[in-house]
Structure formats: structure tokens, C-alpha cells
Design an enzyme around this catalytic site. Sequence first.
Site, PDB file in Angstrom:
ATOM      1  N   GLU A 191       0.826  -1.218   0.000  1.00 62.21           N
ATOM      2  CA  GLU A 191       0.000   0.000   0.000  1.00 62.21           C
ATOM      3  C   GLU A 191       0.855   1.261   0.000  1.00 62.21           C
ATOM      4  O   GLU A 191       0.380   2.333   0.356  1.00 62.21           O
ATOM      5  CB  GLU A 191      -0.956   0.028   1.211  1.00 62.21           C
ATOM      6  CG  GLU A 191      -1.629  -1.289   1.539  1.00 62.21           C
ATOM      7  CD  GLU A 191      -2.587  -1.787   0.477  1.00 62.21           C
ATOM      8  OE1 GLU A 191      -2.727  -1.115  -0.555  1.00 62.21           O
ATOM      9  OE2 GLU A 191      -3.183  -2.852   0.684  1.00 62.21           O
ATOM     10  N   GLY A 260     -12.623   5.485 -17.699  1.00 62.64           N
ATOM     11  CA  GLY A 260     -14.027   5.864 -17.700  1.00 62.64           C
ATOM     12  C   GLY A 260     -14.570   6.298 -19.044  1.00 62.64           C
ATOM     13  O   GLY A 260     -15.732   6.701 -19.146  1.00 62.64           O
ATOM     14  N   ASP A 352      -1.727  -0.734  -9.639  1.00 62.78           N
ATOM     15  CA  ASP A 352      -2.086  -2.124  -9.422  1.00 62.78           C
ATOM     16  C   ASP A 352      -2.132  -2.809 -10.780  1.00 62.78           C
ATOM     17  O   ASP A 352      -2.791  -2.325 -11.709  1.00 62.78           O
ATOM     18  CB  ASP A 352      -3.458  -2.246  -8.757  1.00 62.78           C
ATOM     19  CG  ASP A 352      -3.408  -1.943  -7.263  1.00 62.78           C
ATOM     20  OD1 ASP A 352      -2.380  -2.247  -6.639  1.00 62.78           O
ATOM     21  OD2 ASP A 352      -4.399  -1.419  -6.733  1.00 62.78           O
ATOM     22  N   TRP A 406      -0.595   5.132  -0.147  1.00 66.11           N
ATOM     23  CA  TRP A 406      -1.317   5.576  -1.332  1.00 66.11           C
ATOM     24  C   TRP A 406      -2.820   5.324  -1.186  1.00 66.11           C
ATOM     25  O   TRP A 406      -3.563   5.404  -2.158  1.00 66.11           O
ATOM     26  CB  TRP A 406      -0.751   4.979  -2.612  1.00 66.11           C
ATOM     27  CG  TRP A 406      -1.055   3.520  -2.895  1.00 66.11           C
ATOM     28  CD1 TRP A 406      -1.566   2.576  -2.061  1.00 66.11           C
ATOM     29  CD2 TRP A 406      -0.871   2.878  -4.158  1.00 66.11           C
ATOM     30  NE1 TRP A 406      -1.699   1.370  -2.702  1.00 66.11           N
ATOM     31  CE2 TRP A 406      -1.272   1.525  -4.003  1.00 66.11           C
ATOM     32  CE3 TRP A 406      -0.393   3.282  -5.408  1.00 66.11           C
ATOM     33  CZ2 TRP A 406      -1.217   0.585  -5.031  1.00 66.11           C
ATOM     34  CZ3 TRP A 406      -0.329   2.352  -6.432  1.00 66.11           C
ATOM     35  CH2 TRP A 406      -0.740   1.031  -6.241  1.00 66.11           C
ATOM     36  N   ASP A 466      -5.151  -6.912   3.237  1.00 69.24           N
ATOM     37  CA  ASP A 466      -6.378  -7.073   2.460  1.00 69.24           C
ATOM     38  C   ASP A 466      -7.612  -7.149   3.344  1.00 69.24           C
ATOM     39  O   ASP A 466      -8.682  -6.641   2.973  1.00 69.24           O
ATOM     40  CB  ASP A 466      -6.290  -8.354   1.618  1.00 69.24           C
ATOM     41  CG  ASP A 466      -5.007  -8.423   0.828  1.00 69.24           C
ATOM     42  OD1 ASP A 466      -4.955  -7.853  -0.267  1.00 69.24           O
ATOM     43  OD2 ASP A 466      -4.029  -9.011   1.335  1.00 69.24           O
TER      44      ASP A 466
END
Length: 527
Positions: A191, A260, A352, A406, A466
Amino acid sequence: SMAKGLLAFVLHAHLPFVRHPEYEEFLEERWLYEAITETYLPLLHLLERLAQDQIACRLTLSLSPPLLNMLDDAVLQNRYLRHLDRLLALASHEIARTHSDPTFSRLARMYLRLFSQARETFVDRYGGNLPRAFGQLQDAGVIEIMSCAATHGYLPLLQVNEKAVRAQVQIGIDEYRRFFARTPAGMWVPECGYYPGLDEILQACGIRYFIVDTHAILHATPRPVYVTYAPVYCPSGVAAFGRDANSSHQVWSSLVGYPGDPVYRDFYRDIGYDLDDAYLRPYLPPPGDRVPLGIKYYRITGQTHEKAPYDPHRARERAAQHARHFLSQCRQRVEWLSGKMDRPPLLVAPYDAELFGHWWFEGPQWLECVIRQAAAEPDTLELITLSDYLHRFPTNQVATPAASSWGAEGYHGVWLSEANRWIYPPLHRAADRMVELAARFPHAEGFQRRALNQAARELLLAQASDWAFLIQHGTAPHYATARVQRHLSRFTQLYDTLCAHRPDDVWLRTVEAQDNIFPALDYHVYR
């Protein structure tokens, strides 16, 4: 000659360790199957194409230890093939069902090709061994693979027990060596979670660099002269690379970023929710709950429930346009910075890995377009790994990054909230007890040694970031809660068994068979 600017793509591939051999099928195992089909195999395909065409790629990739262990597991490999064969059968039936509609029939054939290619690649080309496939690309100089903490534990919230943090770091490195037969240069800190002093643990374990979010560098002490356009050396000597905020936001944001765009495939509209229950029943997990099946016929279209059919050709064109736009934005910043630094400015773009292909279907196409277009103009923007950078520019400013992550709002709130804060007191107590056990049994053999190693596994699995993330976001919160409780319960039972000297070999074998991560783990890492 040297390019005006440098671009470092970093893809972080990680999933929590989900493996349930005690059940015939388990819903959450599908997270792995979807990622293999939609992200990891497409990523291998594009890297191989680039290597075949002799296109300089120099991508940095992190493969987390839980992911490596799952990809290497025979049970999960066989279950993935069963999952893929179901998709192939479903795609064949979809071709028959849509034969009278040219638009949807073409899309059904597209999915049959994708699933067929996935099976051929997974079985015939790699023999089910994806870690070896990525390792071969690293050996060929196409990519650089980073290590990651053992179970992706959120290290800033584990630091109350330094040995717990050291164990997460060291076991992650040990697993990297087991899979790739070399020592890692960098570590993806889970992270991007950093606290001052973490770099000293990384340095003691042989790590040369890690990545932090933008504000960790902007608020570093002293303030870095080149901000995020060059790394800083922590006082320990480990390099910290800051994320380039503009590059990252443009790519991952579904609101203002590329994913998007209304031309791209809609992630949420899936035939698993659209078609009749009787038709889908053979392809749904028991007891027949509706789940996404990976066949999606519509594009994003806009903020409406009415969706237009997906057009792969238009989506490919848009991905190429977005690749050109991304590079033009990078070049503008590089041109503005040109002459203001004693070296080319560096843009670090971490994401990611699962964004590419899984969440953003066209992501691998976009990434390949960016790499090919950048290679066509090497004097302007050069792709580089973080180790390449440190080799080329070994002198950098010394500064201490600020505590950061982050996650949303940039600090620790995602993993320490009203919803999930309950997990930390028992995690810290278990970590203290693990250190106690390692000191109490310095020369354990037989059952004792197996129990100590399994206790370490249960602690590590409970520490995975997680679970706190899923609880906070309301995504599978019941499963995440159950996982934390299960691993802590098993740890406590192992602790009590060891302290009371009451071996239960049958139960231990059952637990070892289920939670079989890190087969080479040695509990002495907690001493």
C-alpha cells in the site's frame, strides 16, 4: 545520447492468499481465476510480443508472495483449468444463442478466442507455471521483478513489534529467492505504506529501493530539490522513489482518467446478471448465486442504465489515442523541466497490475501502445526500471520521507478505521507471542518445529492488509472478518499446544494442508 525524460512503469500484482481445498468450490477463489485470465496472461502476451519485436520495454513488476504461492499451487492450477473450461463451454453456447444477432455473435466469438488463447498459453506454453514465465522475462532483461512483504501486511500498523515487520520483509525476500533464484533489488512496500525507520529494516535485509506516494516526498525532511522527479536516499542509504501524481491519476481514475471513457467495455454489465437463471445455472458456483462470469457485451456508454453494445475496434482506436495523449502529457512536463535539473526528470508511474485487463479491459492494449510509441521516439522519453536509474544516477539527495500511504487521504485511515480497528490488539498480542515462542524453543525439531512454523504462517496470514481493506470498503467484509478470526484462532491453539506440550498431529496436518503458504518458512525469523 540521453533522452530528455525517463518513464518508469511499475505494476504491482497482488491478491490475498485464498485457498480452500476443504471445499469443492469456493467463491473467493474466483478472484485469482479472473486475474489470471484478464490480467496476468494478457500481460505475458504483450511482454512476449514486445520482446519478439525487439522493443525496449524495461517494465518494473512486483509479484507478491501470496500471489506467487497461489500461482504455484497444484490445487488452484487444476481449479483454474476447470473454471476456464466452463468459460469455454459458456462462450460456445453464447455463439449459438446469439447467432441471429451479428453484433453480439461477433462479441461471443471474441470471448471464445480469448478463453481459448488463455488455455493454450496456460497449459501448452507455460505448463501452468506463470511464476517461471515471468522469471524468464526477467532473465531476458525485458522486466525487473520487485519483491514484496510476506503477506502484504500494512507495515506502519505492525511497527509496534519490530520483529513482526522484519519477518514480513525477510520472508518476502526469501520467497523471491525461492521463485527467481536471485536477490531482489527493490521491494514494493504494501500500500506504499511508509513510516520513518522502515527503510532501516529494508536496508538491513538488503533492499536498495522502494516506492512511496507523492506526498511522502513533498513532505520529506529536508524538502527534496527535485521533488518526485528524482529519488531520495533515506539516511539508511535506501532509495525512495515518489509516485508521479499526474501520470497515476490520468490512468487509474474511472472518473477523470482513461478507464471511464464511454467507448471502453463496461466492467459491471455481465451476462452473469443479465441472462436467465436456468441457462446460467451450469456456469454459476453453488448454490447458484449470481456472479460475474467474464462475458460482457456492453460499453460504458455514460451515466445511464441503458448501455450500447461494445465495439472492440473503436475501443482499440481509443486506447491508441489515449496512449498518444499520455505520452504528450509526459513530454510536456519533461520539456518544462528540461534544463532545470542536472539529469533527465524521472516520472514514476505505479499501478495495481489488476487495473490492466481486469478492471480496465483495454488497459493492456493501452500499455502496449504507450511502450511502442515511446520506443519510436527514444530521444524524448526513455522507459527505464528503477534499478537502471540508480545504476545510471548513483548520487541523489538525502532526505527522510514522511509517513504516508497511497490509500484514500494518503495516510493510514483505510487500514485503521472504526470498522476494522478491532483487528490490531489481537494481531499485536499474537506477534508478541510469536517472538516469545521463537525465543522459548530455539532448537525445536519434529512436531514442535512444524507447529512453530505453522504458527508463523497463521500470524502472517492474519496480518494481510487485504482483510482490513475489505472490511473498511464493505467488499466481502464477512469473509475478511472470518479470515482474521480463523488465523488468529489457529495461532492461539498452536500457542497453547506448544506451551502445554500437548501435540495434536492430526489437527496440525489438517491446518498445514489448508494454510500451506511459504513451504520453506523457518520460525527463527522471529528471533
